[in-house]
Scaffold this active site. Structure first.
Site, PDB file in Angstrom:
ATOM      1  N   VAL A  43      -3.477 -17.486  68.008  1.00 28.92           N
ATOM      2  CA  VAL A  43      -2.183 -16.839  67.466  1.00 28.92           C
ATOM      3  C   VAL A  43      -2.862 -15.710  66.642  1.00 28.92           C
ATOM      4  O   VAL A  43      -3.545 -16.046  65.848  1.00 28.92           O
ATOM      5  CB  VAL A  43      -1.218 -17.905  67.074  1.00 28.92           C
ATOM      6  CG1 VAL A  43      -0.188 -17.090  66.403  1.00 28.92           C
ATOM      7  CG2 VAL A  43      -1.067 -18.916  67.770  1.00 28.92           C
ATOM      8  N   LYS A  49       1.047 -15.205  70.408  1.00 30.96           N
ATOM      9  CA  LYS A  49       0.378 -16.433  71.009  1.00 30.96           C
ATOM     10  C   LYS A  49      -0.216 -16.106  72.347  1.00 30.96           C
ATOM     11  O   LYS A  49       0.374 -16.065  73.358  1.00 30.96           O
ATOM     12  CB  LYS A  49       1.269 -17.714  71.313  1.00 30.96           C
ATOM     13  CG  LYS A  49       0.490 -18.793  71.391  1.00 30.96           C
ATOM     14  CD  LYS A  49       1.305 -20.060  70.827  1.00 30.96           C
ATOM     15  CE  LYS A  49       2.408 -20.486  71.874  1.00 30.96           C
ATOM     16  NZ  LYS A  49       3.200 -21.920  71.783  1.00 30.96           N
ATOM     17  N   PHE A  91      -2.931 -24.368  73.576  1.00 31.89           N
ATOM     18  CA  PHE A  91      -2.120 -23.047  74.524  1.00 31.89           C
ATOM     19  C   PHE A  91      -3.325 -21.919  74.307  1.00 31.89           C
ATOM     20  O   PHE A  91      -3.764 -21.140  75.369  1.00 31.89           O
ATOM     21  CB  PHE A  91      -1.005 -22.512  73.953  1.00 31.89           C
ATOM     22  CG  PHE A  91      -0.439 -21.538  74.660  1.00 31.89           C
ATOM     23  CD1 PHE A  91      -0.820 -20.276  74.551  1.00 31.89           C
ATOM     24  CD2 PHE A  91       0.578 -21.847  75.669  1.00 31.89           C
ATOM     25  CE1 PHE A  91      -0.096 -19.290  75.301  1.00 31.89           C
ATOM     26  CE2 PHE A  91       1.107 -20.792  76.467  1.00 31.89           C
ATOM     27  CZ  PHE A  91       0.788 -19.584  76.378  1.00 31.89           C
ATOM     28  N   GLY A  92      -3.875 -21.551  73.033  1.00 29.80           N
ATOM     29  CA  GLY A  92      -4.655 -20.386  72.902  1.00 29.80           C
ATOM     30  C   GLY A  92      -4.510 -19.963  71.503  1.00 29.80           C
ATOM     31  O   GLY A  92      -4.251 -20.657  70.494  1.00 29.80           O
ATOM     32  N   LEU A 149      -4.532 -16.105  63.448  1.00 32.29           N
ATOM     33  CA  LEU A 149      -3.828 -16.959  62.388  1.00 32.29           C
ATOM     34  C   LEU A 149      -4.351 -18.218  62.757  1.00 32.29           C
ATOM     35  O   LEU A 149      -3.990 -19.367  62.001  1.00 32.29           O
ATOM     36  CB  LEU A 149      -2.114 -16.787  62.680  1.00 32.29           C
ATOM     37  CG  LEU A 149      -1.609 -15.572  62.303  1.00 32.29           C
ATOM     38  CD1 LEU A 149      -0.172 -15.382  62.692  1.00 32.29           C
ATOM     39  CD2 LEU A 149      -1.691 -15.302  60.770  1.00 32.29           C
ATOM     40  N   GLY A 150      -4.759 -18.677  63.784  1.00 31.02           N
ATOM     41  CA  GLY A 150      -5.095 -20.184  64.420  1.00 31.02           C
ATOM     42  C   GLY A 150      -5.099 -20.503  65.730  1.00 31.02           C
ATOM     43  O   GLY A 150      -5.066 -19.213  66.428  1.00 31.02           O
ATOM     44  N   GLY A 151      -5.278 -21.346  66.139  1.00 28.96           N
ATOM     45  CA  GLY A 151      -5.185 -21.541  67.591  1.00 28.96           C
ATOM     46  C   GLY A 151      -4.857 -23.040  67.904  1.00 28.96           C
ATOM     47  O   GLY A 151      -4.770 -23.947  67.012  1.00 28.96           O
ATOM     48  N   GLY A 152      -4.661 -23.392  69.059  1.00 29.47           N
ATOM     49  CA  GLY A 152      -4.423 -24.593  69.599  1.00 29.47           C
ATOM     50  C   GLY A 152      -4.555 -24.792  71.052  1.00 29.47           C
ATOM     51  O   GLY A 152      -5.506 -24.191  71.733  1.00 29.47           O
ATOM     52  N   ASP A 210       7.569 -32.810  71.658  1.00 31.45           N
ATOM     53  CA  ASP A 210       6.315 -32.779  70.987  1.00 31.45           C
ATOM     54  C   ASP A 210       6.713 -32.601  69.402  1.00 31.45           C
ATOM     55  O   ASP A 210       6.061 -31.597  68.834  1.00 31.45           O
ATOM     56  CB  ASP A 210       5.536 -31.694  71.634  1.00 31.45           C
ATOM     57  CG  ASP A 210       4.041 -31.740  71.275  1.00 31.45           C
ATOM     58  OD1 ASP A 210       3.680 -32.942  70.898  1.00 31.45           O
ATOM     59  OD2 ASP A 210       3.180 -30.839  71.507  1.00 31.45           O
TER      60      ASP A 210
END
Length: 405
Positions: A86, A109, A83-84, A78-81, A205
């Site tokens: 998803v 996640k 943290f890592g 689905l995506g990432g950020g 945040d």
């Protein structure tokens, strides 16, 4: 809820538009035996204490997560950020014998595996906070995995993704005014709930990428890795090391490390500006004077005659002018440099509620006369100055002859 983060104070890194890159430079890697963080589900539940029974979470094995995500297949990404990654997954009835959960889609996640102390601490913060708090405008945490080096969180699946993706996408249709105000109200309710909890919580945040949307565009706050217990009693703030995302963090927090619920209010003002203008909080593709959204917008917010310059052109005039002005003024008050002058989140909720466009577009207190003809029914509105507020666009006197059937 308890002071669950007092043992694991945040490590310093600069407030940045890319928190992961900064933290990776300044965060020393800490061995697990020195970190005092849990290394298995039993230790996690010990830290959660008595809250486990009230808000049970499922401790998944990593093998079960492979089943849920089809072995973390790339087409489930689905995506990432910071943290890592998803992944989308599906929990079925046959996953585990005795598992009391209906088949449902989930978002998984996965920690990026660098084993940093900060990453593990943020993972634990989410488990503890979301394991204790429940509200329609907070994303629901279903469970977690704490096995070997694996740190994973399993949430309810939010079909429309983040507000960031929906608001700034060049592929999706622009969000209409009514949806933007619905998102603002839902997110405000989530923050108000956190601030007014028995043990107040500061989100720390708040930004468009951390607000997720379900199929009906209901907004829910996600990613509680930087959340912190708020001040209690006579205290006005808590002192903490500076963490967050550049463009959203309150100026007093950046300068002093003093964190309060009003810090979240400032961040909310930035997000509200993004919803009104269709501009990102920080956009280096724009001219130098327009790259920082608040720096560009604040001079315009001070003068009513200039408010129209803020409007997202993708709305194409399809919005109620007076409601836009009220929302813009609300954003202005949220962005006050003096934190004590900013409104409380409960007051923001009260201010946004009247700006919602209901299924019946005409307020009951206005005089509306219906005249039937062979062609259909026409509405006559007594107060022509407010006509644009009812139908979303300024049609002038044409709204005296609005065909409705």
């Amino acid at each position: 809820m308890g002071n669950c983060l007092c043992k694991w104070e945040s490590s310093i890194y600069r407030v940045s538009s890319n928190p992961k890159s900064d933290s990776s430079k300044e965060q020393p890697k800490v061995k697990r035996e020195d970190s005092k963080l849990p290394s298995n589900p039993e230790e996690v539940e010990d830290l959660r204490g008595g809250d486990s029974a009230a808000n049970p979470l499922i401790a998944f094995t990593f093998e079960e997560l492979k089943t849920i995500t089809a072995n973390f297949r790339q087409d489930r990404l689905l995506g990432g950020g910071g943290f890592g990654n998803v992944y989308k997954g599906f929990i079925t009835e046959d996953l585990r014998e005795g598992l009391q959960i209906q088949p449902l889609p989930v978002a998984v996640k996965v920690h990026d595996g660098d084993n940093s102390y900060q990453g593990h601490r943020e993972w634990l913060a989410e488990v503890i906070f979301l394991g204790q708090l429940s509200h329609p405008n907070l994303v629901k945490l279903i469970g977690y995995c704490c096995e070997d080096d694996h740190r994973v969180l399993i949430y309810e699946y939010m079909a429309r993704g983040s507000v960031e993706n929906n608001l700034f996408s060049r592929v999706l249709l622009p969000l209409p005014w009514s949806t933007r105000m619905k998102i603002a109200l839902g997110a405000a309710k989530g923050l108000a709930f956190l601030h007014e909890a028995d043990k107040p919580v500061i989100y720390r945040d708040f930004k468009t990428s951390n607000i997720l949307l379900d199929l009906d565009y209901n907004a829910k706050l996600s990613d509680f890795g930087l959340a912190k217990d708020g001040p209690e009693g006579d205290k006005s703030h808590v002192s903490t090391r500076i963490m967050g995302t550049y463009g959203y963090a309150a100026p007093e927090y950046i300068m002093t490390g003093h964190l309060s619920p009003r810090s979240d209010v400032y961040s909310f003002g930035v997000v509200l500006l993004e919803l009104l203008t269709g501009r990102k909080s920080l956009d280096k593709s724009r001219p130098a004077r327009e790259q920082n959204l608040t720096d560009w917008a604040l001079p315009l917010l001070k003068e009513k005659k200039k408010l129209d310059n803020l409007v997202d052109p993708r709305l194409q005039g399809d919005f109620p002018t007076k409601a836009f002005h009220k929302a813009a003024m609300l954003a202005y008050h949220c962005l006050n440099r003096n934190p004590k002058a900013r409104p409380l989140m409960r007051d923001i909720v009260d201010s946004l509620d009247p700006l919602q466009i209901s299924a019946h577009p005409f307020p009951t207190e206005k005089t509306v006369i219906t005249v039937s003809t062979e062609a259909g029914a026409y509405l006559f509105v007594a107060d022509m100055d407010d006509c644009s507020e009812y139908i979303g666009v300024n049609y002038g006197k044409r709204c005296m002859q609005l065909l409705i059937s």
